[in-house]
Motif scaffolding. Structure first.
Motif, mmCIF file in Angstrom:
data_model
loop_
_atom_site.group_PDB
_atom_site.id
_atom_site.type_symbol
_atom_site.label_atom_id
_atom_site.label_comp_id
_atom_site.label_asym_id
_atom_site.label_seq_id
_atom_site.Cartn_x
_atom_site.Cartn_y
_atom_site.Cartn_z
ATOM 1 N N PHE A 655 0.850 -1.190 0.000
ATOM 2 C CA PHE A 655 0.000 0.000 0.000
ATOM 3 C C PHE A 655 0.883 1.236 0.000
ATOM 4 N N ARG A 656 0.742 2.057 -1.039
ATOM 5 C CA ARG A 656 1.557 3.258 -1.186
ATOM 6 C C ARG A 656 0.888 4.428 -0.457
ATOM 7 N N ASN A 657 1.060 4.425 0.844
ATOM 8 C CA ASN A 657 0.476 5.495 1.647
ATOM 9 C C ASN A 657 1.080 6.850 1.302
ATOM 10 N N ASP A 658 2.319 6.871 0.831
ATOM 11 C CA ASP A 658 2.918 8.143 0.426
ATOM 12 C C ASP A 658 2.119 8.798 -0.692
ATOM 13 N N LEU A 659 1.659 7.989 -1.641
ATOM 14 C CA LEU A 659 0.855 8.523 -2.737
ATOM 15 C C LEU A 659 -0.550 8.896 -2.264
ATOM 16 N N ALA A 660 -1.115 8.076 -1.399
ATOM 17 C CA ALA A 660 -2.449 8.381 -0.872
ATOM 18 C C ALA A 660 -2.429 9.663 -0.056
ATOM 19 N N TYR A 661 -1.386 9.849 0.741
ATOM 20 C CA TYR A 661 -1.257 11.067 1.559
ATOM 21 C C TYR A 661 -1.047 12.288 0.677
ATOM 22 N N ALA A 662 -0.271 12.133 -0.378
ATOM 23 C CA ALA A 662 -0.052 13.251 -1.296
ATOM 24 C C ALA A 662 -1.351 13.652 -1.985
ATOM 25 N N ALA A 663 -2.205 12.659 -2.278
ATOM 26 C CA ALA A 663 -3.479 12.954 -2.918
ATOM 27 C C ALA A 663 -4.471 13.582 -1.954
ATOM 28 N N ASN A 664 -4.408 13.194 -0.676
ATOM 29 C CA ASN A 664 -5.338 13.719 0.335
ATOM 30 C C ASN A 664 -4.707 13.501 1.700
ATOM 31 N N ASN A 665 -4.197 14.584 2.305
ATOM 32 C CA ASN A 665 -3.477 14.414 3.573
ATOM 33 C C ASN A 665 -4.376 14.025 4.739
ATOM 34 N N ALA A 666 -5.702 13.990 4.524
ATOM 35 C CA ALA A 666 -6.598 13.496 5.569
ATOM 36 C C ALA A 666 -6.418 11.992 5.786
ATOM 37 N N VAL A 667 -5.778 11.322 4.839
ATOM 38 C CA VAL A 667 -5.486 9.900 5.008
ATOM 39 C C VAL A 667 -4.591 9.684 6.223
ATOM 40 N N GLY A 668 -3.684 10.628 6.479
ATOM 41 C CA GLY A 668 -2.770 10.511 7.606
ATOM 42 C C GLY A 668 -1.416 9.982 7.183
ATOM 43 N N LYS A 669 -0.404 10.308 7.966
ATOM 44 C CA LYS A 669 0.970 9.926 7.642
ATOM 45 C C LYS A 669 1.288 8.483 8.013
ATOM 46 N N GLY A 670 0.618 7.973 9.033
ATOM 47 C CA GLY A 670 0.920 6.627 9.517
ATOM 48 C C GLY A 670 -0.052 5.619 8.945
ATOM 49 N N PRO A 671 0.403 4.670 8.110
ATOM 50 C CA PRO A 671 -0.508 3.736 7.433
ATOM 51 C C PRO A 671 -0.701 2.403 8.133
ATOM 52 N N HIS A 672 -0.281 2.285 9.386
ATOM 53 C CA HIS A 672 -0.263 0.970 10.019
ATOM 54 C C HIS A 672 -1.639 0.310 10.042
ATOM 55 N N THR A 673 -2.701 1.103 10.195
ATOM 56 C CA THR A 673 -4.059 0.544 10.290
ATOM 57 C C THR A 673 -4.823 0.673 8.976
ATOM 58 N N PHE A 674 -4.107 0.658 7.849
ATOM 59 C CA PHE A 674 -4.812 0.881 6.574
ATOM 60 C C PHE A 674 -5.860 -0.190 6.295
ATOM 61 N N LEU A 675 -5.721 -1.384 6.872
ATOM 62 C CA LEU A 675 -6.709 -2.444 6.653
ATOM 63 C C LEU A 675 -8.001 -2.200 7.415
ATOM 64 N N THR A 676 -7.915 -1.546 8.556
ATOM 65 C CA THR A 676 -9.061 -1.457 9.470
ATOM 66 C C THR A 676 -9.576 -0.034 9.676
ATOM 67 N N ASN A 677 -8.984 0.934 9.013
ATOM 68 C CA ASN A 677 -9.306 2.340 9.275
ATOM 69 C C ASN A 677 -10.568 2.767 8.538
ATOM 70 N N ILE A 678 -11.680 2.117 8.871
ATOM 71 C CA ILE A 678 -12.946 2.421 8.193
ATOM 72 C C ILE A 678 -13.627 3.661 8.763
ATOM 73 N N GLY A 679 -13.145 4.161 9.905
ATOM 74 C CA GLY A 679 -13.757 5.339 10.511
ATOM 75 C C GLY A 679 -13.273 6.647 9.931
ATOM 76 N N ASN A 680 -12.218 6.632 9.123
ATOM 77 C CA ASN A 680 -11.688 7.821 8.474
ATOM 78 C C ASN A 680 -12.193 7.835 7.041
ATOM 79 N N ALA A 681 -13.009 8.836 6.689
ATOM 80 C CA ALA A 681 -13.637 8.860 5.368
ATOM 81 C C ALA A 681 -12.608 8.852 4.249
ATOM 82 N N ALA A 682 -11.449 9.501 4.463
ATOM 83 C CA ALA A 682 -10.425 9.546 3.425
ATOM 84 C C ALA A 682 -9.718 8.206 3.279
ATOM 85 N N ALA A 683 -9.571 7.473 4.384
ATOM 86 C CA ALA A 683 -8.831 6.215 4.374
ATOM 87 C C ALA A 683 -9.723 5.003 4.141
ATOM 88 N N ALA A 684 -11.030 5.129 4.390
ATOM 89 C CA ALA A 684 -11.933 3.976 4.333
ATOM 90 C C ALA A 684 -11.921 3.247 2.995
#
Length: 731
Positions: A655-684
């Motif tokens: 998972f390229r969190n660097d690209l996701a963060y660059a596209a929308n910084n609401a995703v967050g810098k730390g991608p550790h919970t990218f599988l379960t982060n359904i509560g963040n609209a940008a990351a869901a």
């Protein structure tokens, strides 16, 4: 008479008959003067005093004892320092000396008589050769290079790490060649090692252990194929057994015939009830987590809305109880047994609560396929498993979970199930935390680590016991799970899968390497070793606390917190480090010892058994390893260690969190919970995409791997090489 004896003509020692003696004596007497006149002394060489691990290449079988009950036929025998001055080192060595061999990812130290050029240390000039498994000879001749080179200025000691994980219970010879140069560019010399070889050849050693070790070394040199004229030092050592206990426990569990999971564990005002609840009739579930021994409880509500990520996909949530053998003592360690002839023995049993989510789709013949989902460090089965159950259920996959050793609060915690109409039902929450430090509180992970004086074990045995519990859960599914009590099996014992996040990915990798009846797996953001995970990421303060509480303390940086340290250790594939940081070498040694002791609970040790070289009786498993760029909790180098050891790059999703963060910084810098982060609209969307990859993989019995974002740039399926060895944190 005496005078007469001396009155005759004297013999000239330099007459022709004795001239060779005269010449030899003259040369020998002149050597020191010649050396002084030329300003040159003997060249730099490897020190080879076998009396101490610090004065000869290490690791070394010189510091072992014969033990025929072990798979290696040896047991480690390190000398101790002054225990009144260094009690922490002595406590560690007491544990180390129970092991049957050395670290499978060793920090190798080579002391020199003078300065060398660290840049001359490469996998061509210093390397390891496998002399074969001690029981089968497997692996003979495999060559392993070195990495993470450190030259310690103060002690003139070279430290390197093996470039790859070494095979367990196998003999290795370390070869140091004259390709290593001294500080002036000259080849290093054989020095005392040259005399060492000579002593053996002429039988000059009177120490039987040393003579035997010398014989082994020279046999090892011959087997390694190294040219004698190039070799300036050797060390021979045997690696420890890492899988023995879990293999034996697995066999014990498979031979057992346990009672079925008991779902009649609910309590209501009207009496005992079956703890099976329709999600459509739930108003909520309140978790009373035991957080103190008084007892003290902390209330919260479970995330029931998460079951509608795919609306209507989860029909029922259920709770049952089963018994699992407990191999840990009250001090939270598993007693050592000989790896060849010994058998681990349960110290008792655990009554475990299991949580299940059943799909709303029609149940297939033979029951629903089932995914065991492992939660992470500090979490419980009331966290991450809830966030993935809906997507899994949408593909017809049931989800089951248990609490990890030391997690979920204390054992008195409860769930208060609140129906939309009717009487509440109380269910035991199955907390496994304890007040280990005696302060009256039960922290989020308290009880997963071994207690002092075996602190060096850390979470090794907590992880292994959790794997035991999951193998027992697999066995429960094998004998039949009847959730609703209608006499039919509800979970298919032929279609058991595993997924887990973070800590769940870590012990899940171990499980996938050992358990034969799991058909496919998806470890999400796993990493190893735990020592490296903590050192490199956000848990670094825990390593600092460990170093600070040692006697004497190893903290070498002045900081108000008292837990900041500098180990001055490079990541893989970086140039050599010339270390002049006081105390850094001592920290490196302790970190190596932590990893050494904990290897039996290190997922890296089990990665090759998933697909590359399955354990006896197991078949290769299809897997997906999901990792994220710039993970600050389980840093990329530790995930790459698993992928590299298991040869799993072609099965790794990045998972390229660097690209996701660059596209929308609401995703967050730390991608550790990218599988379960359904509560963040940008990351869901990324979370649901990664979950769907997992669900489709299981629904296809491990045959289909989808790209979560199709042609998008945010997931590499598979990861593009080379593997990420840097931290890649977003500033």
């Amino acid at each position: 008479m005496t005078a007469a004896l001396h009155s005759g003509p004297s013999r000239d020692p330099c007459l022709p008959a004795g001239r060779w003696r005269c010449w030899a004596v003259a040369v020998l007497l002149a050597l020191p003067a010649l050396a002084g006149a030329n300003g040159a002394a003997a060249g730099v060489h490897v020190r080879f005093d076998l009396a101490s691990p610090a004065t000869s290449p290490f690791p070394s079988d010189r510091f072992t004892r014969v033990d025929w009950s072990q798979k290696t036929f040896k047991r480690v025998h390190l000398p101790k320092p002054d225990c009144a001055v260094r009690p922490s080192d002595c406590a560690d060595i007491d544990v180390i000396n129970q092991l049957d061999g050395f670290n499978t990812q060793p920090r190798i130290t080579i002391p020199f008589s003078g300065d060398i050029d660290p840049a001359s240390v490469t996998s061509d000039t210093v390397y390891l050769v496998n002399l074969g498994d001690t029981l089968s000879g497997w692996g003979f001749g495999q060559r392993v290079g070195v990495n993470q080179v450190v030259w310690d200025v103060a002690t003139k000691t070279l430290a390197v790490e093996s470039d790859a994980l070494l095979a367990e219970h196998s003999r290795y010879v370390l070869v140091v060649t004259n390709g290593v140069r001294d500080a002036s560019g000259k080849p290093i010399e054989a020095g005392p090692f040259g005399r060492f070889r000579h002593d053996l050849n002429f039988g000059q050693s009177r120490d039987r252990d040393v003579a035997d070790y010398r014989k082994s070394l020279l046999d090892g040199q011959h087997a390694s194929g190294a040219a004698q004229q190039r070799v300036v030092a050797l060390s021979l050592f045997t690696t420890q057994s890492t899988t023995a206990d879990l293999e034996k426990i697995r066999a014990q569990i498979k031979r057992s015939n346990p009672a079925q999971i008991d779902f009649n564990i609910g309590a209501s005002a009207s009496g005992p009830v079956r703890a099976v609840f329709a999600t459509s009739a739930l108003a909520g579930i309140q978790f009373s987590r035991q957080t103190g021994v008084a007892p003290v409880f902390t209330p919260s509500f479970l995330p029931t809305p998460a079951l509608n990520v795919v609306p209507g996909s989860v029909a029922r949530v259920a709770y049952g109880r089963f018994s699992s053998p407990d191999y840990q003592t009250a001090e939270k360690y598993i007693p050592v047994t000989p790896t060849l002839l010994g058998q681990p023995r349960p110290q008792g049993s655990n009554q475990l609560t299991v949580q299940m989510f059943l799909p709303s789709s029609p149940m297939p013949a033979g029951g629903w396929p089932v995914a065991i989902f492992g939660h992470g460090f500090t979490d419980s089965m009331y966290g991450a498993p809830w966030t993935v159950a809906s997507v899994l259920a949408s593909q017809g996959i049931a989800t089951v979970s248990i609490n990890v050793v030391g997690h979920g609060g204390g054992p008195l915690g409860t769930l208060n199930v609140l129906p939309s109409a009717g009487t509440p039902v109380v269910v035991p929450a199955g907390g496994r935390g304890i007040d280990q430090d005696g302060n009256g509180n039960i922290d989020a992970t308290e009880g997963v680590n071994a207690a002092a004086p075996r602190s060096i074990i850390s979470s090794r045995d907590g992880l292994r016991q959790t794997v035991v519990d999951l193998m027992q859960l697999v066995r429960q599914i094998e004998v039949g799970v009847d959730v609703d009590g209608d006499g039919a099996v509800d979970l298919n014992p032929q279609r058991i899968y595993y997924a887990g996040q973070s800590f769940g990915g870590i012990y899940g990798t171990i499980l996938l390497g050992v358990e034969p009846n799991i058909q496919a797996g998806v470890p999400n953001v796993p990493g190893g070793s735990i020592t490296e995970v903590a050192r490199l990421g956000v848990f670094r303060p825990l390593t600092g606390q460990s170093l600070a509480t040692r006697v004497p303390s190893l903290i070498n940086v002045a900081h108000p917190s008292g837990i900041v340290f500098n180990e001055n250790l490079p990541l893989r594939d970086l140039p050599p480090v010339v270390n002049s940081v006081p105390g850094a070498a001592a920290i490196q040694q302790v970190l190596d010892r932590y990893e050494w002791v904990q290897q039996a609970g290190n997922p890296v040790s089990y990665a090759s058994y998933i697909r590359k070289k399955p354990l006896r009786g197991n078949a290769p498993k299809p897997v997906i390893v999901q990792v994220a760029k710039g993970d600050t909790v389980v840093p990329n180098p530790t995930s790459s260690a698993i992928v590299r050891a298991g040869d799993l790059a072609d099965r790794t999703t990045y998972f390229r969190n660097d690209l996701a963060y660059a596209a929308n910084n609401a995703v967050g810098k730390g991608p550790h919970t990218f599988l379960t982060n359904i509560g963040n609209a940008a990351a869901a969307p990324y979370a649901v995409g990664a979950q769907m990859q997992m669900a489709v993989f299981f629904a296809s019995n491990g045959a289909v791997v989808i790209d979560p974002d199709g042609a998008g740039p945010f997931f590499e399926v598979p990861i593009l090489l080379p593997l990420p060895e840097g931290l890649n944190f977003i500033p």
